[in-house]
Design a protein around this motif. Structure first.
Motif, PDB file in Angstrom:
ATOM      1  N   ARG A  53      -3.661   7.013   4.287  1.00  0.00           N
ATOM      2  CA  ARG A  53      -2.387   6.911   5.000  1.00  0.00           C
ATOM      3  C   ARG A  53      -2.234   8.007   6.056  1.00  0.00           C
ATOM      4  O   ARG A  53      -1.937   7.722   7.212  1.00  0.00           O
ATOM      5  CB  ARG A  53      -1.250   7.028   3.979  1.00  0.00           C
ATOM      6  N   ALA A  86      -4.526   0.898  -5.686  1.00  0.00           N
ATOM      7  CA  ALA A  86      -4.946  -0.476  -5.425  1.00  0.00           C
ATOM      8  C   ALA A  86      -4.787  -0.828  -3.954  1.00  0.00           C
ATOM      9  O   ALA A  86      -3.854  -0.385  -3.297  1.00  0.00           O
ATOM     10  CB  ALA A  86      -4.130  -1.441  -6.280  1.00  0.00           C
ATOM     11  N   PRO A  87      -5.746  -1.623  -3.457  1.00  0.00           N
ATOM     12  CA  PRO A  87      -5.527  -2.214  -2.145  1.00  0.00           C
ATOM     13  C   PRO A  87      -4.551  -3.376  -2.318  1.00  0.00           C
ATOM     14  O   PRO A  87      -4.272  -3.775  -3.446  1.00  0.00           O
ATOM     15  CB  PRO A  87      -6.913  -2.722  -1.752  1.00  0.00           C
ATOM     16  N   PHE A  88      -4.055  -3.904  -1.234  1.00  0.00           N
ATOM     17  CA  PHE A  88      -3.014  -4.924  -1.385  1.00  0.00           C
ATOM     18  C   PHE A  88      -3.459  -6.076  -2.268  1.00  0.00           C
ATOM     19  O   PHE A  88      -2.767  -6.505  -3.170  1.00  0.00           O
ATOM     20  CB  PHE A  88      -2.566  -5.468  -0.026  1.00  0.00           C
ATOM     21  N   ASP A 138      -1.629  -0.855  16.545  1.00  0.00           N
ATOM     22  CA  ASP A 138      -0.432  -1.678  16.459  1.00  0.00           C
ATOM     23  C   ASP A 138       0.786  -0.951  15.895  1.00  0.00           C
ATOM     24  O   ASP A 138       1.868  -0.997  16.452  1.00  0.00           O
ATOM     25  CB  ASP A 138      -0.760  -2.886  15.576  1.00  0.00           C
ATOM     26  N   ARG A 139       0.603  -0.297  14.776  1.00  0.00           N
ATOM     27  CA  ARG A 139       1.764   0.341  14.155  1.00  0.00           C
ATOM     28  C   ARG A 139       2.037   1.730  14.715  1.00  0.00           C
ATOM     29  O   ARG A 139       2.929   2.427  14.264  1.00  0.00           O
ATOM     30  CB  ARG A 139       1.556   0.450  12.643  1.00  0.00           C
ATOM     31  N   SER A 173      -3.401   3.042   5.766  1.00  0.00           N
ATOM     32  CA  SER A 173      -2.507   2.637   4.675  1.00  0.00           C
ATOM     33  C   SER A 173      -2.964   1.339   4.027  1.00  0.00           C
ATOM     34  O   SER A 173      -2.170   0.442   3.782  1.00  0.00           O
ATOM     35  CB  SER A 173      -1.072   2.474   5.175  1.00  0.00           C
ATOM     36  N   ALA A 174      -4.238   1.249   3.772  1.00  0.00           N
ATOM     37  CA  ALA A 174      -4.770   0.022   3.173  1.00  0.00           C
ATOM     38  C   ALA A 174      -4.714   0.070   1.658  1.00  0.00           C
ATOM     39  O   ALA A 174      -4.865  -0.951   0.999  1.00  0.00           O
ATOM     40  CB  ALA A 174      -6.211  -0.192   3.625  1.00  0.00           C
ATOM     41  N   ILE A 175      -4.531   1.252   1.114  1.00  0.00           N
ATOM     42  CA  ILE A 175      -4.407   1.360  -0.334  1.00  0.00           C
ATOM     43  C   ILE A 175      -3.126   2.109  -0.655  1.00  0.00           C
ATOM     44  O   ILE A 175      -2.575   2.805   0.190  1.00  0.00           O
ATOM     45  CB  ILE A 175      -5.599   2.102  -0.978  1.00  0.00           C
ATOM     46  N   SER A 176      -2.696   1.928  -1.871  1.00  0.00           N
ATOM     47  CA  SER A 176      -1.462   2.602  -2.261  1.00  0.00           C
ATOM     48  C   SER A 176      -1.549   2.894  -3.746  1.00  0.00           C
ATOM     49  O   SER A 176      -2.331   2.282  -4.463  1.00  0.00           O
ATOM     50  CB  SER A 176      -0.288   1.673  -1.965  1.00  0.00           C
ATOM     51  N   MET A 177      -0.739   3.841  -4.205  1.00  0.00           N
ATOM     52  CA  MET A 177      -0.589   3.978  -5.635  1.00  0.00           C
ATOM     53  C   MET A 177       0.363   2.863  -6.046  1.00  0.00           C
ATOM     54  O   MET A 177       1.364   2.594  -5.376  1.00  0.00           O
ATOM     55  CB  MET A 177      -0.007   5.340  -6.023  1.00  0.00           C
ATOM     56  N   VAL A 178       0.027   2.214  -7.138  1.00  0.00           N
ATOM     57  CA  VAL A 178       0.807   1.077  -7.586  1.00  0.00           C
ATOM     58  C   VAL A 178       1.252   1.368  -9.011  1.00  0.00           C
ATOM     59  O   VAL A 178       0.479   1.917  -9.799  1.00  0.00           O
ATOM     60  CB  VAL A 178      -0.046  -0.204  -7.514  1.00  0.00           C
ATOM     61  N   GLY A 179       2.475   0.994  -9.324  1.00  0.00           N
ATOM     62  CA  GLY A 179       2.996   1.246 -10.663  1.00  0.00           C
ATOM     63  C   GLY A 179       3.621   2.629 -10.731  1.00  0.00           C
ATOM     64  O   GLY A 179       3.712   3.331  -9.731  1.00  0.00           O
TER      65      GLY A 179
END
Ligand SMILES: Cc1cc2nc3c(=O)[nH]c(=O)nc-3n(C[C@H](O)[C@H](O)[C@H](O)COP(=O)(O)O)c2cc1C
Ligand code: SF4
Ligand code: FES
Lengths: 857, 154, 422
Positions: free
Chosen positions: A157, A177-179, A417-418, A163-169
């Motif tokens: 990030r 996890a990636p999306f 883009d972003r 920002s292709a992965i994120s902490m999830v949960g």
């Protein structure tokens, strides 16, 4: 100044920093797990605790700012105890599968446990089950091993900007996890691998194939893919490359790499490599010996030279080859063959733009340090997506954006883009109109600068023809931002060079650069586009940018080179093609490139090459061009040979030999052998020997030695006046009032995961991106009744291709994009061109394309 | 697809904050209202409307327990089981719901009528035990009245 | 004592602006618009008001930090996350007296120079959301909020931002992350929100009850206010009593009222004729007190003196039928569920503690488990990123300190001796 004491050692700091950094600077190690030097402090692991006098609790060194008078202890019984218990906490849910885990041996957790001692296993419960995933083509996720340091996510990030992965949960159910939860579907920079302290993210390229301690050799070199030239290390076991790793903090990339750099190394070991010279007999290639092949080539070239003169011979150099190779190549063509017909495929982009920019603004105008981008207030990006063409340069733009700089883009730049403040949309192929309006309005606001009269005059000429009113969304916002900023950078890509009136855009951008005192960056698709120009692989310049047509320079080289440099400027690349068609150039020598596939208008190029009497190609593989050659020499490539490369910012770097060569010969060596055979003597012991000569003859590389280059930071911005006489050609206002009314136009795509035709020999890059895609806007897909993944054929007047449709939201006009990386299925061959009369680049705009859906069976 | 009204609502949310990313939580609420739960599709829509990275949207959504990552029944019964409710007998109610209605924590009844979620404190400790059915508070629950209350949700 | 915070709430239409005005509402704001921001802060300073969100930080001091920071814009956030188990004191203000909160926010906004406010409302209060949004519209229409407050050219707008079930988002920096659309994990301090909070700008986060005190302070003056309740933390305080009492509910009493008075006089004493065993005085994260301690005064300093905390003033009363192991186990399930996962001691510690407590509660405890619980919680204490983890450890430590034998009995008897609870 801040003075503090750590472990009894007095430390003085000039700049504010954390206690952790202060300690590290002083050589005192404080253990960390969540902290990583390229990332901001996070404070999650709590391993970096230290004692601070007069503070009641232990403090986290990573987040505590060093203050004057602090007295700090980094190791004590209490601290060890805390660290030991934190490690115990981490281990309760961590699988003890070190014997099986690839990370063992370089695992930070393992090392820390070794250091602070194992704890009695008081934990009796079942370990947490966390599903991992092994479905991605490159990255394996073992989430049970994850220590939730979030380094990967923060890297992705905050540094990569993907920002292709994120902490999830949440809580102890947190995992990365990636999306899609399975495939990463990301930019595959692999920078998450660099920072993962444990075996939670691993590369599948070398899974279970070696242990870190089995690496028997590590060579620091540079990447071979693009004009950035990132530093990296090649790690080997038994003379075979096991993996490529970055070196944190080292090189201009400071430890970052892109997919190509990190995962694209396998091409060198491809079984498709050429191993012996080939000679064509009755239309078929037959294996030959080196001496026989060299003999044939020397004989044929000499024959043509004596029959038709040196100008009947042409040479195409390569931006994939080193400075030394290219230097020898042009010396050979000039001195042994007697011709200035030397150019490269760089002419279709970088070299064409580079020359015109330097003509207008002076030598060195594009020599700007990539790192400086991040300090720009405003960055104007046009003519290509930096994050795909030069990924690591693209990161500096993203970094600038994240720090509040304003980014404007003109044209497709999906990776930004972003990050853009504004994307400027103009009618298709009308960018030059906008740029001329822009330069004129900046000129009107700023007035004459009076330093480059040609440019001032040129802008005045343009301004007379303009309305002064321009109605494009965002035009004023961009203009005002540019005018209001004291640090503007302009990043210019190849798309706008490849226009019949490309010089108009270049002129306007030169005008902006000049008026705004902007830093100009030229995107460079290949690793040595700048070096090749410096080495004189252009028809009008000798090494060091010395114009061929100036007698004094020529006679200096006559002396140095012991012969006579041909007096007249040679032909540029496309002019050579024309000349071959007319049967004037009769022999062509190509070093390391593939014009049949890489140039526009394949029928024309094929016809030109077929018309030749003699064609020689030096390459790693039997390319489309090599297939047509009378003689093919197998060359060596990256990691097999040493040489220097000059990147787009003009940093000269050493690429080092790492593996033992079993086939092929160094490019310079083949050519010097050949040259001797032709009676022009060349004798070099190695590449360094050649660099010593370059340092002698070229004012740009004066006194440069391998020793100095190895130390890094050899940057040569050279701010002289133009050495090439006066510019005689200024742009005129739109010569052709071309209108573009077709439904769809075909244009080149520069993908992130491929580069030229080298990457198609890299299995891993092919796994990430196995086939070419026809990219189009969602509007275009709707209009054609197509959906993502549909198979289509598409055709232009020159031929047709096949691909799957990929809908790309960043495309905002009726262009459809196709890449030029996959065998016999590339975009360039399908595009016809008209040459820009000033830059001599091919104008490939306005190529109509029709698209048809294929029936799937 | 998010319908026009929902899209419009999200657009309006954006201007409430200095940065569009801040509209994420409220936008996720809207998507959950429209789709019933936050499927991949729903998350993608939100990501596109707000022009945010997809993974980030999932990362945020997954942090909050009121955003659902699987389909739910028509009525969501959120029964508090934290201390005050526990003291007032919420554990008994959990058993009761299971034997009487076949409701199991974190599951949806086969007829799709109820999903049961055991909540942390819902701020009704003075009138414990308590639950939220969809957005309605029901307090001072007993085995008698909980049945009557649930009967009103079809 | 006249009620301030719960004034008028027996009126079924108390949330309506007209009723609020009839009862004297918005007088504080009308006065505030004539004052200099610094004077407003001075009044609050004189009042001695301390934050009601749990930490008890002096409100005026927080405001002054933000007000003197040169950066603009500044943001005011009302913390209406009310997630601390046992706490339900903000809910009556939000649902029954919303204009009191809005008025308090408007006054603080003037003091701070903030033009934009947010109410971070927990997702579990859907009614409050509707009520607040309607009230904000009313206040805008009447000129108490909006772009020209009371014709004085002052701007202040409020939006409600709904949380979505994460206790940690009550912690102010996690709350800010959450408002920014992120995972609600705490940020490190410094920098403090007053200098670098939401969107990196100076930000004030105040609890609902704190802000609801403001109109009254401005109306009667800081000096008068400081005479109410405890000397060093004056003012009215909401105590929400739940558990084994006859009359659970929210009581507005002067700060410093003793626990005994709260439990026995106001909440009607212990239910079913049982005897008091223990009290959790300030919400689940505060250390438990045994029955002997209930003579202490409920204010920040006195509670510290008996080894606990005032917290949110959520008094959870437990009678002698209640098993302390099951309470501890349930509490740990809460902390484990709500741990954000950022720091190792909290993330792993709550998991481990919960597992050990689970087996002890289920009669599967092992010898040494009590010491193990103390070891784990000891490792957590002072080492976690935010107070959540500390709180979790503190709960276990206090329970074992006061009720160790109960834990040991569970282990030796291999069962829970208090099954009467269900
Ligand atoms: C884990 C944790 C949870 C919290 N929850 C809340 C809450 O629900 N409501 C609240 O007002 N403050 C809560 N706080 C306190 C806030 O961080 C902050 O101190 C408070 O909102 C400040 O307001 P005040 O100064 O008006 O008390 C919590 C703190 C922590 C550490
Ligand atoms: S940016 Fe260019 S030089 Fe760097 S790793 Fe990627 S391809 Fe190689
Ligand atoms: S390195 Fe400081 S907490 Fe992890």
């Amino acid at each position: 100044m801040i003075s503090l004491i750590i472990n009894g050692k007095e430390i003085d700091l000039d700049t504010p920093m954390s206690v952790l950094d202060a300690a590290r600077q002083a050589g005192i190690k404080i253990p960390t797990l969540c902290h990583h030097e390229v990332l901001k402090p996070y404070g999650g692991c709590r391993l970096c605790v230290v004692e601070v006098e007069r503070m009641p609790k232990l403090q986290n060194a990573c987040q505590l700012m060093a203050a004057d008078g602090m007295v700090i202890t980094t190791e004590s019984e209490e601290i060890s105890e805390v660290r030991r218990s934190i490690l115990e906490f981490l281990l309760i849910n961590h699988p003890l599968d070190c014997p099986y885990c690839d990370k063992a041996g370089e695992c930070e957790l393992q090392d820390l446990v070794n250091m602070y001692g194992p704890t009695v296993g008081r934990y009796k419960e079942e370990k947490r089950k966390v599903p991992g995933s092994h479905k991605d083509v490159i990255l394996a996720r073992n989430m049970e091993r994850c220590v939730v340091c979030t380094r990967c996510v923060r890297m992705c990030r905050d540094i990569q900007g993907a920002s292709a992965i994120s902490m999830v949960g949440r809580g102890n159910r947190t995992k990365m996890a990636p999306f899609s939860a399975e495939s990463f579907n990301c930019e595959y920079c692999g920078n998450c691998l660099t920072v993962c302290p444990v075996g939670a993210i691993l590369s599948r390229l070398y899974m279970h194939s070696f242990r870190p301690w089995q690496i028997d050799e590590e060579v620091d070199t540079i990447c071979s893919y693009c004009g950035v030239g990132c530093s990296l290390s090649v790690q080997m076991r038994d003379d075979s490359i096991k993996r490529v790793v970055p070196k944190i903090g080292a090189g201009l990339n400071r430890g970052l790499l892109c997919a190509r750099g990190r995962f694209g190394y396998e091409y060198m070991a491809s079984s498709d490599r050429l191993t012996v010279p080939l000679v064509k007999n009755n239309g078929k290639h037959e294996e030959s010996t080196w001496s026989e092949a060299i003999h044939i080539v020397a004989e044929r070239l000499a024959e043509i030279k004596s029959r038709d003169g040196g100008s009947a011979i042409g040479g195409i150099a390569s931006a994939r080859c080193s400075n030394e190779d290219n230097y020898i190549f042009q010396k050979f063509i000039r001195m042994a063959c007697g011709s200035n017909n030397i150019d490269s495929l760089s002419r279709i982009g970088f070299a064409a733009a580079q020359k015109y920019f330097e003509d207008l603004l002076g030598q060195g105008i594009t020599a700007n340090i990539i790192d400086g981008l991040k300090n720009s207030e405003v960055i104007f990006v046009l003519g290509g997506d930096p994050t795909a063409i030069n990924p690591v340069l693209g990161l500096s733009i993203r970094e600038a954006a994240m720090n509040g700089s304003k980014i404007f883009t003109l044209g497709y730049a999906r990776g930004l883009d972003r990050f853009t403040a504004l994307q400027i949309d103009v009618p298709v192929f009308k960018e030059a109109d906008l740029l001329e309006e822009l330069v004129v309005s900046v000129f009107t606001a700023k007035g004459v600068r009076g330093e480059k009269l040609d440019v001032d005059n040129g802008i005045r000429i343009i301004s007379e023809k303009l309305s002064g009113y321009y109605d494009v969304n965002g035009f004023n916002e961009m203009k005002n931002s540019l005018l209001g900023s004291s640090s503007v950078s302009i990043v210019f890509g190849p798309d706008l060079v490849q226009r019949t009136d490309g010089h108009r855009s270049i002129f306007a951008v030169a005008g902006l650069t000049y008026l705004l005192e902007a830093r100009l960056y030229l995107l460079s698709e290949r690793p040595n586009e700048q070096g090749l120009i410096d080495m004189g692989c252009v028809p009008d310049m000798l090494p060091g940018g010395r114009p061929v047509d100036i007698h004094d320079f020529r006679s200096k080289f006559d002396l140095l080179w012991n012969g006579t440099v041909p007096a007249e400027d040679g032909l540029t690349l496309l002019e050579m093609m024309e000349s071959m068609k007319r049967n004037e150039i009769k022999a062509l020598y190509i070093m390391g490139d593939n014009p049949v596939f890489n140039l526009p208008d394949r029928p024309l190029v094929t016809e030109a090459l077929e018309a030749l009497d003699f064609l020689v190609v030096q390459d790693l593989y039997l390319s489309e061009t090599a297939e047509m050659a009378d003689v093919v020499f197998p060359a060596t490539g990256w990691t097999e040979t040493s040489g220097t490369y000059t990147n787009l910012e003009r940093r000269i770097q050493l690429q080092k030999k790492a593996v033992h060569v079993t086939a092929g010969m160094d490019d310079w060596k083949i050519i010097s052998d050949l040259s001797c055979k032709m009676g022009y003597h060349m004798s070099y012991s190695d590449a360094e020997d050649i660099m010593n000569e370059i340092a002698e003859v070229s004012p740009l590389y004066r006194d440069l030695s391998y020793r100095e280059i190895s130390r890094g930071n050899c940057l040569w911005p050279y701010h002289g006046e133009p050495l090439r006489g006066k510019i005689n050609e200024l742009p005129s206002i739109a010569e052709s009032e071309d209108t573009y009314e077709a439904d769809f136009y075909l244009a080149p795509d520069k993908p992130l995961f491929h580069s030229g035709t080298l990457s198609r020999m890299s299995p891993s890059l092919n796994r990430i991106s196995p086939e070419p895609a026809l990219k189009m806007s969602d509007e275009a897909a709707d209009k054609l009744g197509l959906g993502e993944g549909d198979r289509v054929t598409f055709s232009t007047s020159l031929g047709s291709g096949e691909a799957r449709v990929s809908i790309d939201y960043a495309i905002r006009d009726n262009k459809v994009l196709f890449s030029n990386n996959f065998r016999d299925n590339g975009v360039y061959g399908l595009l016809n061109y008209k040459m820009d009369r000033i830059t001599k680049a091919p104008g490939i705009e306005g190529c109509e394309v029709s698209i048809k859906k294929m029936q799937e069976h | 697809m998010l319908n026009e009204t929902a899209l419009q609502e999200i657009q309006e949310l954006k201007i409430r904050y200095p940065e569009r990313e801040s509209a994420l939580l409220p936008a996720l609420y809207i998507a959950q209202r429209e789709f019933g739960w936050l499927s991949n599709e729903a998350l993608l829509h939100v990501a596109n409307v707000l022009n945010l990275p997809e993974a980030k949207v999932r990362g945020t959504a997954s942090f909050y327990s009121m955003f659902k990552d699987k389909p739910a029944g028509r009525n969501i019964v959120q029964l508090c089981t934290n201390i005050s409710c526990m003291i007032a007998g919420s554990d008994g109610l959990v058993n009761f719901l299971q034997t009487r209605y076949g409701m199991k924590p974190d599951e949806t009844t086969p007829d799709g009528r109820f999903s049961l979620i055991l909540m942390e404190c819902i701020g009704a400790c003075g009138t414990a035990p308590a639950m939220l059915v969809n957005t309605d508070f029901h307090e001072n629950l007993t085995e008698q009245n909980i049945g009557e209350i649930l009967e009103t949700y079809k | 004592m006249e009620t301030v915070l719960l004034k008028n709430i027996d009126n079924p239409k108390s949330a309506d602006i007209d009723e609020y005005l009839k009862a004297g509402g918005y007088r504080g704001l009308s006065k505030a618009v004539t004052l200099e921001p610094a004077d407003i802060i001075e009044e609050v300073s004189k009042s001695g008001l301390k934050g009601r969100g749990g930490a008890g930080f002096p409100t005026a001091m927080k405001w002054r930090f933000a007000a003197t920071d040169p950066k603009f814009p500044k943001y005011l956030i009302c913390n209406a996350d009310e997630g601390e188990p046992g706490t339900f004191k903000d809910r009556p203000i939000l649902e029954k007296n919303p204009h009191l909160l809005l008025e308090g926010m408007a006054i603080s906004a003037i003091a701070l120079g903030s033009e934009q406010g947010y109410i971070y409302l927990r997702g579990e209060y859907p009614d409050a959301r509707d009520i607040l949004e309607a009230s904000i519209r009313q206040a805008n229409d009447r000129g108490y909020l909006g772009d020209d407050i009371l014709g004085k050219g002052l701007t202040f707008n409020i939006h409600v931002h709904q949380g979505a079930g994460a206790y940690i988002c009550g912690e102010e920096t996690a709350l800010i992350e959450s408002i920014e659309g992120k995972r609600g994990q705490p940020r490190s301090k410094p920098p403090f929100p007053v200098n670098q909070g939401a969107w990196e700008m100076p930000t004030i986060v105040n609890n609902v009850e704190t802000l609801a005190n403001i109109p009254y302070i401005i109306e009667i003056g800081g000096d008068a206010y400081s005479g109410i309740g405890s000397e060093d933390c004056p003012g009215p305080k909401l105590f929400c009593v739940s558990g084994s009492v006859n009359r659970p509910g929210v009581y507005e009493l002067p700060m410093g009222t003793s626990l005994r008075e709260i439990i026995h006089d106001h909440a009607g004493g212990i239910k079913n004729g049982r005897t008091l065993k223990a009290v959790i005085p300030g919400g689940l994260s505060t250390p438990v007190l045994p029955a002997e301690s209930i003579d202490c005064r409920m204010d920040f300093i006195s509670m510290q003196g008996v080894g606990s905390m005032l917290g949110s003033g959520a008094v959870i009363v437990m009678d002698d039928s209640i098993c302390m192991v099951s309470v501890t186990y349930r509490a740990m399930k809460f902390f484990e569920h709500e741990s954000c996962g950022k720091c190792v001691p909290c993330r792993e510690g709550t998991d481990w503690l919960r597992k050990v407590l689970e087996r002890v509660e289920n009669g599967k405890g092992r010898e040494g488990d009590v010491d193990l619980l103390l070891y784990i919680s000891g490792t957590m204490t002072g080492r976690t990123f935010c107070p959540l983890g500390d709180g979790a450890a503190g709960v276990v430590q206090a329970m074992i300190k006061h009720f160790r034998t109960e834990f040991e009995e569970h282990i030796s008897e291999k069962k829970c001796t208090y099954k009467s609870i269900n």
